[in-house]
Design an enzyme around this catalytic site. Structure first.
Site, PDB file in Angstrom:
ATOM      1  N   CYS A 292      24.628  23.062  43.945  1.00 10.28           N
ATOM      2  CA  CYS A 292      25.522  23.734  43.192  1.00 10.28           C
ATOM      3  C   CYS A 292      26.665  25.053  43.062  1.00 10.28           C
ATOM      4  CB  CYS A 292      25.406  23.858  41.805  1.00 10.28           C
ATOM      5  SG  CYS A 292      24.164  22.663  41.351  1.00 10.28           S
TER       6      CYS A 292
HETATM    7  N1  SAJ Z   1      20.360  33.403  44.727  1.00  7.19           N
HETATM    8  C1  SAJ Z   1      20.361  34.431  45.006  1.00  7.19           C
HETATM    9  N2  SAJ Z   1      21.017  35.576  44.215  1.00  7.19           N
HETATM   10  C2  SAJ Z   1      20.919  35.489  43.191  1.00  7.19           C
HETATM   11  C3  SAJ Z   1      21.121  34.357  42.957  1.00  7.19           C
HETATM   12  C4  SAJ Z   1      20.993  32.942  43.066  1.00  7.19           C
HETATM   13  O1  SAJ Z   1      20.596  34.261  46.515  1.00  7.19           O
HETATM   14  O2  SAJ Z   1      21.282  36.608  42.451  1.00  7.19           O
HETATM   15  C5  SAJ Z   1      20.193  31.836  45.381  1.00  7.19           C
HETATM   16  C6  SAJ Z   1      19.453  31.435  44.161  1.00  7.19           C
HETATM   17  O3  SAJ Z   1      18.100  31.408  45.105  1.00  7.19           O
HETATM   18  C7  SAJ Z   1      19.737  29.784  45.074  1.00  7.19           C
HETATM   19  C8  SAJ Z   1      20.681  29.212  45.367  1.00  7.19           C
HETATM   20  O4  SAJ Z   1      21.564  31.095  45.212  1.00  7.19           O
HETATM   21  O5  SAJ Z   1      19.668  29.745  46.292  1.00  7.19           O
HETATM   22  C9  SAJ Z   1      21.721  28.834  43.756  1.00  7.19           C
HETATM   23  O6  SAJ Z   1      20.971  29.405  42.636  1.00  7.19           O
HETATM   24  P1  SAJ Z   1      20.939  29.943  40.872  1.00  7.19           P
HETATM   25  O7  SAJ Z   1      20.356  30.293  39.931  1.00  7.19           O
HETATM   26  O8  SAJ Z   1      22.492  29.855  41.004  1.00  7.19           O
HETATM   27  O9  SAJ Z   1      20.526  27.961  40.945  1.00  7.19           O
HETATM   28  P2  SAJ Z   1      21.390  26.671  40.597  1.00  7.19           P
HETATM   29  O10 SAJ Z   1      21.867  26.122  41.550  1.00  7.19           O
HETATM   30  O11 SAJ Z   1      20.148  26.054  40.131  1.00  7.19           O
HETATM   31  O12 SAJ Z   1      21.558  26.775  39.052  1.00  7.19           O
HETATM   32  C10 SAJ Z   1      22.760  27.194  39.230  1.00  7.19           C
HETATM   33  C11 SAJ Z   1      22.314  27.409  37.556  1.00  7.19           C
HETATM   34  N3  SAJ Z   1      22.728  28.697  38.179  1.00  7.19           N
HETATM   35  C12 SAJ Z   1      21.889  29.691  36.386  1.00  7.19           C
HETATM   36  O13 SAJ Z   1      23.178  29.731  36.598  1.00  7.19           O
HETATM   37  C13 SAJ Z   1      21.337  30.594  37.240  1.00  7.19           C
HETATM   38  C14 SAJ Z   1      24.083  27.712  37.121  1.00  7.19           C
HETATM   39  O14 SAJ Z   1      24.614  28.114  37.802  1.00  7.19           O
HETATM   40  C15 SAJ Z   1      24.756  25.912  36.946  1.00  7.19           C
HETATM   41  O15 SAJ Z   1      24.397  25.679  35.903  1.00  7.19           O
HETATM   42  C16 SAJ Z   1      23.771  25.318  37.982  1.00  7.19           C
HETATM   43  O16 SAJ Z   1      23.721  25.863  39.112  1.00  7.19           O
HETATM   44  C17 SAJ Z   1      25.129  24.012  37.767  1.00  7.19           C
HETATM   45  O17 SAJ Z   1      24.775  22.948  38.214  1.00  7.19           O
HETATM   46  O18 SAJ Z   1      26.062  23.672  38.589  1.00  7.19           O
END
Ligand code: SAJ
Length: 452
Positions: A292
């Site tokens: 995502c």
């Molecule tokens: N990450 C960082 N730093 C941060 C947060 C995340 O490096 O502060 C990295 C994570 O390690 C990961 C990537 O970013 O590799 C994505 O992280 P994520 O927490 O956004 O994880 P996803 O992609 O599984 O889930 C996201 C959902 N996450 C949250 O809301 C916390 C949300 O944005 C959406 O519901 C989902 O993608 C989607 O389906 O779009």
């Protein structure tokens, strides 16, 4: 009361007199006799199917992968967030079943499209899965069907790409059939927020479509947020994920600055997070994984370019996030160098390869980039991850190794995914050298630790 529910959603629309098809469909939704379909049984579709079966609907899951359909019909959940003790009884009761036969759409009252929307190598949208779903629905479209697109996509997809093909059947949207966009917001592994308690945004092609869509989601989900159009709903999702991606890019750039200035970026962010307003903590890392966050913003930049506006924030954040694996490998190289060891011939053990903690998904995981970069520099790379038994790297299969044996023999350990529940004290004890890209060792001090 059913009539009340229908009455309430009617206030959402223009007040236009709903067609007979709309009134009948609302009735069936409100008394939960509507036959619900979910097209695409992945981390979005399967939990959604479960929620509607749980709410008392008869639900049919549709997927092109027969293996998934078979496992589904055995009541065996392949999605970590859906537990078998919930899933199996719903399948056994007959409330929930799956098929690969798309003609079942003829018998359905509603269908949710939950198929992937990846990027091509050229970073433009790959709409092939949505187009295939659209064509299958067009083939079996009938009066009274409610169609919802949930796959994250660029604004305009529902009314430019999906609607024309459905109306080419001669049926009229908003009268004969109903078409909405409702972004999926699943956060895999999130212990608190699940499909049922995550507010659900929904926007229809017409006000009656929005009314019917909102009434549908109200039956199974705790909160529904109707908006005025499919484009608004499509843009809501892209704002959410672009917001995350750009802010992660900001803190990754801050990490690069702090590295040069010899400042502990983690301490800076934790202290900034004490600000009770106007700040939201994001954390640097080895790069951006998942299906995502690294992808969705490029749907927006692709569409905005078509509208003549360069999405420069997105491009820049994409560059910075995409550079983090190289930065991590540089840290490893420098750490080995300080121990008078070249990368070439050194054994580097990667701790955690999933794209984020406590899940088993390696899609777009930065760990894969880091492993490849190290292999290309001649390192011997092993990995361990409690959730991931094997990965593909450079066309070869790498099997997960036993963690502590590998750590003890490695010249350098790199923590790429900070899974919970690992004995990090023991990791330090057994390691010669550790590069920590997630601040998993924040409560430890040791000369062995090199932090991002
Ligand atoms: N990450 C960082 N730093 C941060 C947060 C995340 O490096 O502060 C990295 C994570 O390690 C990961 C990537 O970013 O590799 C994505 O992280 P994520 O927490 O956004 O994880 P996803 O992609 O599984 O889930 C996201 C959902 N996450 C949250 O809301 C916390 C949300 O944005 C959406 O519901 C989902 O993608 C989607 O389906 O779009």
């Amino acid at each position: 009361m059913i009539s009340e529910q229908i009455e309430n959603t009617s206030k959402l629309g223009s007040g236009a007199q709903p067609s007979d098809a709309a009134s009948e469909l609302k009735q069936r939704i409100a008394n939960r006799t509507a036959r619900v379909g979910v097209l695409g049984l992945g981390y979005v579709g399967l939990p959604l199917a479960v929620e509607f079966a749980h709410a008392g609907f008869e639900v049919v899951g549709i997927d092109v992968q027969q293996s998934k359909v078979d496992q589904f019909n055995r009541g065996d959940s392949y999605i970590k967030d859906v537990k078998n003790d919930v899933f199996e009884p719903l399948v056994r009761s007959g409330k929930l079943r799956a098929t690969s036969d798309f003609s079942v759409i003829r018998t359905l009252d509603t269908i949710d499209i939950c198929v992937p929307t990846p990027l091509r190598k050229t970073k433009d949208p790959d709409m092939s899965y949505v187009v295939a779903a659209r064509d299958a629905i067009a083939e079996h479209l009938h009066p009274g069907l409610l169609v919802m697109l949930e796959s994250t996509t660029y604004p305009g997809t529902t009314d430019e790409l999906v609607l024309p093909k459905l109306e080419a059947t001669g049926l009229k949207v908003g009268e004969d059939f109903f078409l909405c966009f409702s972004p999926e917001r699943v956060d895999p592994g999130n212990p608190k927020f699940h499909t049922r308690n995550i507010p659900k945004v929904v926007g229809g092609i017409t006000p009656v479509c929005t009314e019917v869509g909102a009434l549908f989601y109200k039956q199974a989900l705790e909160r529904v947020v109707p908006v005025s159009s499919t484009r608004v709903a499509e843009m809501v999702k892209l704002l959410e994920n672009t917001f995350r991606m750009i802010n992660i890019g900001l803190v990754n750039e801050l990490a690069l600055m702090c590295d040069r200035m010899n400042i502990n970026v983690w301490e800076v962010i934790d202290a900034a997070a004490t600000k009770p307003f106007g700040f939201m903590a994001f954390y640097p890392g080895p790069g951006l994984g998942g299906h995502c966050i690294p992808i969705d913003p490029f749907y927006l930049s692709w569409k905005s370019k078509e509208s003549g506006i360069e999405a420069r924030f997105i491009e820049l954040a994409g560059y910075i996030n995409g550079h983090m694996p190289d930065f991590v490998v540089e840290k490893i190289q420098n750490a080995l160098n300080d121990a008078t060891k070249p990368v070439r011939g050194s054994h580097v053990h990667v701790l955690g390869v999933a794209y984020k903690r406590d899940i088993d998904d390696v899609r777009e995981s930065p760990a894969l980039d880091i492993i490849l970069l190290l292999q290309r520099r001649g390192a011997r790379v092993t990995f361990s991850d409690p959730f991931v038994p094997r990965i593909q790297s450079d066309g070869e299969v790498l099997e997960a190794q036993e963690m502590f044996d590998s750590i003890a023999s490695a010249d350098c350990v790199v923590i790429v995914t900070d899974h919970s529940g690992l004995d990090y004290g023991k990791v330090i004890e057994r390691s010669r050298l550790i590069v920590d890209t997630r601040n998993a060792l924040k409560q430890f001090t040791s000369p062995k630790i090199v932090r991002l």
